[in-house]
Design a protein around this motif. Structure first.
Motif, PDB file in Angstrom:
ATOM      1  N   GLN A  11       0.820  -1.218   0.000  1.00 57.03           N
ATOM      2  CA  GLN A  11       0.000   0.000   0.000  1.00 57.03           C
ATOM      3  C   GLN A  11       0.850   1.263   0.000  1.00 57.03           C
ATOM      4  OE1 GLN A  11      -2.550   0.340   3.415  1.00 57.03           O
ATOM      5  NE2 GLN A  11      -3.699   2.063   2.591  1.00 57.03           N
ATOM      6  N   TRP A  12       1.925   1.246   0.759  1.00 53.45           N
ATOM      7  CA  TRP A  12       2.768   2.429   0.880  1.00 53.45           C
ATOM      8  C   TRP A  12       3.884   2.480  -0.158  1.00 53.45           C
ATOM      9  CZ3 TRP A  12       3.536   2.303   6.945  1.00 53.45           C
ATOM     10  CH2 TRP A  12       2.304   2.592   7.548  1.00 53.45           C
ATOM     11  N   GLY A  13       3.880   1.527  -1.100  1.00 53.50           N
ATOM     12  CA  GLY A  13       4.868   1.544  -2.175  1.00 53.50           C
ATOM     13  C   GLY A  13       6.263   1.136  -1.752  1.00 53.50           C
ATOM     14  N   LYS A  14       6.387   0.516  -0.578  1.00 54.93           N
ATOM     15  CA  LYS A  14       7.712   0.094  -0.119  1.00 54.93           C
ATOM     16  C   LYS A  14       8.255  -1.067  -0.956  1.00 54.93           C
ATOM     17  CE  LYS A  14       7.515   3.086   3.217  1.00 54.93           C
ATOM     18  NZ  LYS A  14       8.196   4.383   3.043  1.00 54.93           N
ATOM     19  N   ASP A  15       7.358  -1.758  -1.681  1.00 52.23           N
ATOM     20  CA  ASP A  15       7.812  -2.852  -2.541  1.00 52.23           C
ATOM     21  C   ASP A  15       8.610  -2.344  -3.729  1.00 52.23           C
ATOM     22  OD1 ASP A  15       5.494  -1.644  -3.508  1.00 52.23           O
ATOM     23  OD2 ASP A  15       4.820  -3.449  -4.542  1.00 52.23           O
ATOM     24  N   GLN A  16       8.616  -1.009  -3.937  1.00 51.94           N
ATOM     25  CA  GLN A  16       9.445  -0.420  -4.986  1.00 51.94           C
ATOM     26  C   GLN A  16      10.907  -0.329  -4.565  1.00 51.94           C
ATOM     27  OE1 GLN A  16       8.080   0.495  -8.089  1.00 51.94           O
ATOM     28  NE2 GLN A  16       6.330  -0.581  -7.205  1.00 51.94           N
ATOM     29  N   VAL A  17      11.154  -0.365  -3.263  1.00 53.97           N
ATOM     30  CA  VAL A  17      12.528  -0.226  -2.764  1.00 53.97           C
ATOM     31  C   VAL A  17      12.970  -1.426  -1.925  1.00 53.97           C
ATOM     32  CG1 VAL A  17      12.572   2.290  -2.826  1.00 53.97           C
ATOM     33  CG2 VAL A  17      11.682   1.147  -0.804  1.00 53.97           C
ATOM     34  N   VAL A  18      12.033  -2.318  -1.604  1.00 53.80           N
ATOM     35  CA  VAL A  18      12.345  -3.497  -0.787  1.00 53.80           C
ATOM     36  C   VAL A  18      11.848  -4.739  -1.506  1.00 53.80           C
ATOM     37  CG1 VAL A  18      11.967  -4.662   1.416  1.00 53.80           C
ATOM     38  CG2 VAL A  18      12.152  -2.177   1.350  1.00 53.80           C
ATOM     39  N   ASN A  19      12.727  -5.714  -1.692  1.00 55.43           N
ATOM     40  CA  ASN A  19      12.357  -6.957  -2.353  1.00 55.43           C
ATOM     41  C   ASN A  19      11.762  -7.911  -1.317  1.00 55.43           C
ATOM     42  OD1 ASN A  19      12.052  -9.138  -4.021  1.00 55.43           O
ATOM     43  ND2 ASN A  19      14.234  -9.592  -4.176  1.00 55.43           N
ATOM     44  N   VAL A  20      10.426  -7.930  -1.237  1.00 57.56           N
ATOM     45  CA  VAL A  20       9.769  -8.803  -0.268  1.00 57.56           C
ATOM     46  C   VAL A  20       9.781 -10.246  -0.743  1.00 57.56           C
ATOM     47  CG1 VAL A  20       7.636  -9.230   1.006  1.00 57.56           C
ATOM     48  CG2 VAL A  20       8.315  -6.894   0.454  1.00 57.56           C
ATOM     49  N   GLY A  21       9.644 -10.442  -2.055  1.00 56.93           N
ATOM     50  CA  GLY A  21       9.619 -11.794  -2.587  1.00 56.93           C
ATOM     51  C   GLY A  21       8.350 -12.515  -2.165  1.00 56.93           C
ATOM     52  N   THR A  44       9.577 -15.372   2.618  1.00 56.94           N
ATOM     53  CA  THR A  44      10.724 -14.503   2.880  1.00 56.94           C
ATOM     54  C   THR A  44      10.422 -13.557   4.032  1.00 56.94           C
ATOM     55  OG1 THR A  44      11.294 -14.567   0.530  1.00 56.94           O
ATOM     56  CG2 THR A  44      12.327 -12.850   1.850  1.00 56.94           C
ATOM     57  N   LEU A  45       9.204 -13.027   4.050  1.00 59.43           N
ATOM     58  CA  LEU A  45       8.786 -12.138   5.133  1.00 59.43           C
ATOM     59  C   LEU A  45       8.787 -12.882   6.469  1.00 59.43           C
ATOM     60  CD1 LEU A  45       7.615  -9.365   6.007  1.00 59.43           C
ATOM     61  CD2 LEU A  45       5.342 -10.314   5.536  1.00 59.43           C
ATOM     62  N   TYR A  46       8.214 -14.082   6.484  1.00 63.81           N
ATOM     63  CA  TYR A  46       8.164 -14.854   7.728  1.00 63.81           C
ATOM     64  C   TYR A  46       9.566 -15.243   8.207  1.00 63.81           C
ATOM     65  CZ  TYR A  46       3.080 -15.358   7.811  1.00 63.81           C
ATOM     66  OH  TYR A  46       1.735 -15.102   7.905  1.00 63.81           O
ATOM     67  N   LYS A  47      10.441 -15.552   7.280  1.00 65.42           N
ATOM     68  CA  LYS A  47      11.810 -15.912   7.649  1.00 65.42           C
ATOM     69  C   LYS A  47      12.521 -14.733   8.307  1.00 65.42           C
ATOM     70  CE  LYS A  47      16.088 -17.792   5.693  1.00 65.42           C
ATOM     71  NZ  LYS A  47      16.760 -18.277   4.453  1.00 65.42           N
ATOM     72  N   THR A  48      12.332 -13.534   7.740  1.00 67.99           N
ATOM     73  CA  THR A  48      12.964 -12.338   8.311  1.00 67.99           C
ATOM     74  C   THR A  48      12.365 -12.004   9.671  1.00 67.99           C
ATOM     75  OG1 THR A  48      13.343 -11.510   6.064  1.00 67.99           O
ATOM     76  CG2 THR A  48      13.557  -9.930   7.862  1.00 67.99           C
ATOM     77  N   ILE A  49      11.052 -12.164   9.801  1.00 68.52           N
ATOM     78  CA  ILE A  49      10.401 -11.948  11.100  1.00 68.52           C
ATOM     79  C   ILE A  49      10.974 -12.900  12.138  1.00 68.52           C
ATOM     80  CG2 ILE A  49       8.215 -12.264  12.348  1.00 68.52           C
ATOM     81  CD1 ILE A  49       6.807 -11.146   9.839  1.00 68.52           C
ATOM     82  N   GLY A  50      11.144 -14.156  11.767  1.00 68.66           N
ATOM     83  CA  GLY A  50      11.715 -15.136  12.692  1.00 68.66           C
ATOM     84  C   GLY A  50      13.127 -14.775  13.113  1.00 68.66           C
ATOM     85  N   ARG A  51      13.907 -14.282  12.160  1.00 63.56           N
ATOM     86  CA  ARG A  51      15.287 -13.898  12.467  1.00 63.56           C
ATOM     87  C   ARG A  51      15.324 -12.704  13.416  1.00 63.56           C
ATOM     88  NH1 ARG A  51      18.476 -10.562   9.650  1.00 63.56           N
ATOM     89  NH2 ARG A  51      17.146 -10.544   7.800  1.00 63.56           N
ATOM     90  N   LEU A  52      14.445 -11.732  13.191  1.00 59.28           N
ATOM     91  CA  LEU A  52      14.388 -10.564  14.071  1.00 59.28           C
ATOM     92  C   LEU A  52      13.914 -10.947  15.480  1.00 59.28           C
ATOM     93  CD1 LEU A  52      12.816  -7.955  11.603  1.00 59.28           C
ATOM     94  CD2 LEU A  52      15.176  -7.992  12.443  1.00 59.28           C
ATOM     95  N   ALA A  53      12.981 -11.897  15.547  1.00 62.95           N
ATOM     96  CA  ALA A  53      12.498 -12.352  16.861  1.00 62.95           C
ATOM     97  C   ALA A  53      13.596 -13.095  17.615  1.00 62.95           C
ATOM     98  CB  ALA A  53      11.268 -13.247  16.686  1.00 62.95           C
ATOM     99  N   GLU A  54      14.348 -13.928  16.910  1.00 60.10           N
ATOM    100  CA  GLU A  54      15.456 -14.656  17.545  1.00 60.10           C
ATOM    101  C   GLU A  54      16.505 -13.698  18.088  1.00 60.10           C
ATOM    102  OE1 GLU A  54      17.047 -17.402  14.750  1.00 60.10           O
ATOM    103  OE2 GLU A  54      15.218 -18.630  14.658  1.00 60.10           O
ATOM    104  N   ALA A  55      16.698 -12.582  17.389  1.00 60.70           N
ATOM    105  CA  ALA A  55      17.693 -11.596  17.814  1.00 60.70           C
ATOM    106  C   ALA A  55      17.154 -10.676  18.914  1.00 60.70           C
ATOM    107  CB  ALA A  55      18.146 -10.761  16.619  1.00 60.70           C
ATOM    108  N   GLY A  56      15.875 -10.810  19.254  1.00 62.98           N
ATOM    109  CA  GLY A  56      15.298  -9.982  20.301  1.00 62.98           C
ATOM    110  C   GLY A  56      14.919  -8.581  19.857  1.00 62.98           C
ATOM    111  N   LEU A  57      14.845  -8.362  18.529  1.00 59.52           N
ATOM    112  CA  LEU A  57      14.502  -7.029  18.019  1.00 59.52           C
ATOM    113  C   LEU A  57      12.990  -6.836  17.924  1.00 59.52           C
ATOM    114  CD1 LEU A  57      17.239  -6.551  15.275  1.00 59.52           C
ATOM    115  CD2 LEU A  57      17.353  -6.147  17.736  1.00 59.52           C
ATOM    116  N   ILE A  58      12.271  -7.935  17.786  1.00 56.30           N
ATOM    117  CA  ILE A  58      10.815  -7.905  17.877  1.00 56.30           C
ATOM    118  C   ILE A  58      10.391  -9.074  18.754  1.00 56.30           C
ATOM    119  CG2 ILE A  58      10.555  -6.846  15.594  1.00 56.30           C
ATOM    120  CD1 ILE A  58       9.686  -9.551  14.500  1.00 56.30           C
TER     121      ILE A  58
END
Length: 203
Positions: free
Chosen positions: A34-44, A48-62
């Protein structure tokens, strides 16, 4: 400060989205589009999104905010930003905005092997690329106009940057195509072999 998580555009986007409050992954994906971030970020793919979320959670960032169950929808886990995640997003922004980095896009890599093709073929391919860039530029400008919302300029900085990059590439391609057309840029295998031999002798 070290975050314990590898920095990436998608990771930064997730942290940025969570600044305004908890979200579940489906909502994150919707907002990115909606915000056009897919123009600058490759979500795939969504994986891919869930994998990145999992990595951020493991690191304690979310961290998990809540998990809801509804007979109409699959189970949904909502995530929120941690203090460590907020600090990491600031650190990443400071590094990215202040320090250019070699990102190794594929177009310059292809340019380095242009001598594998003929000058005429190269000219035709670059001319075709130019046409696509002109269309992409027009599409971006149309999207901004069609939004019909007066946005503050800070919300459009990434769009401005992408447009400036496209415009610069079009201008550069024009000079190269002109050189390939008038013969000021040309090559043959003998010329290239001589240059490679001289390079070997000097090294």
């Amino acid at each position: 400060m070290t975050t314990g998580s590898r920095r990436s555009p998608l990771a930064l986007t997730i942290l940025g989205l969570l600044e305004d409050g908890p979200l579940h992954p489906y909502r994150m994906q919707h907002l990115i589009k909606q915000w056009g971030k897919d123009q600058v970020v490759n979500v795939g793919q969504r994986a891919t999104l869930y994998k990145t979320i999992g990595r951020l959670a493991e690191a304690g960032l979310i961290e998990v905010h809540e998990t809801t169950r509804d007979h109409l929808y699959p189970e949904r886990t909502t995530y929120r930003l941690t203090d460590a995640g907020r600090a990491a997003s600031r650190e990443w922004l400071v590094e990215i905005l202040s320090t250019p980095r070699n990102e190794f896009p594929e177009f310059p890599a292809a340019l380095s092997f242009v001598p594998m093709l003929s000058p005429r073929t190269t000219r035709d391919l670059l001319a075709a690329r130019r046409d696509l860039l002109v269309q992409r530029l027009a599409d971006r400008e149309a999207l901004v106009r069609e939004a019909g919302v007066e946005l503050p300029r800070v919300s459009l900085l990434e769009t401005e940057y992408l447009q400036a990059i496209i415009e610069a590439e079009i201008r550069w391609i024009d000079t190269v195509v002109a050189g390939l057309s008038d013969g000021s840029i040309t090559w043959d295998q003998g010329q290239l072999q001589d240059a490679a031999r001289r390079l070997d002798e000097d090294s």
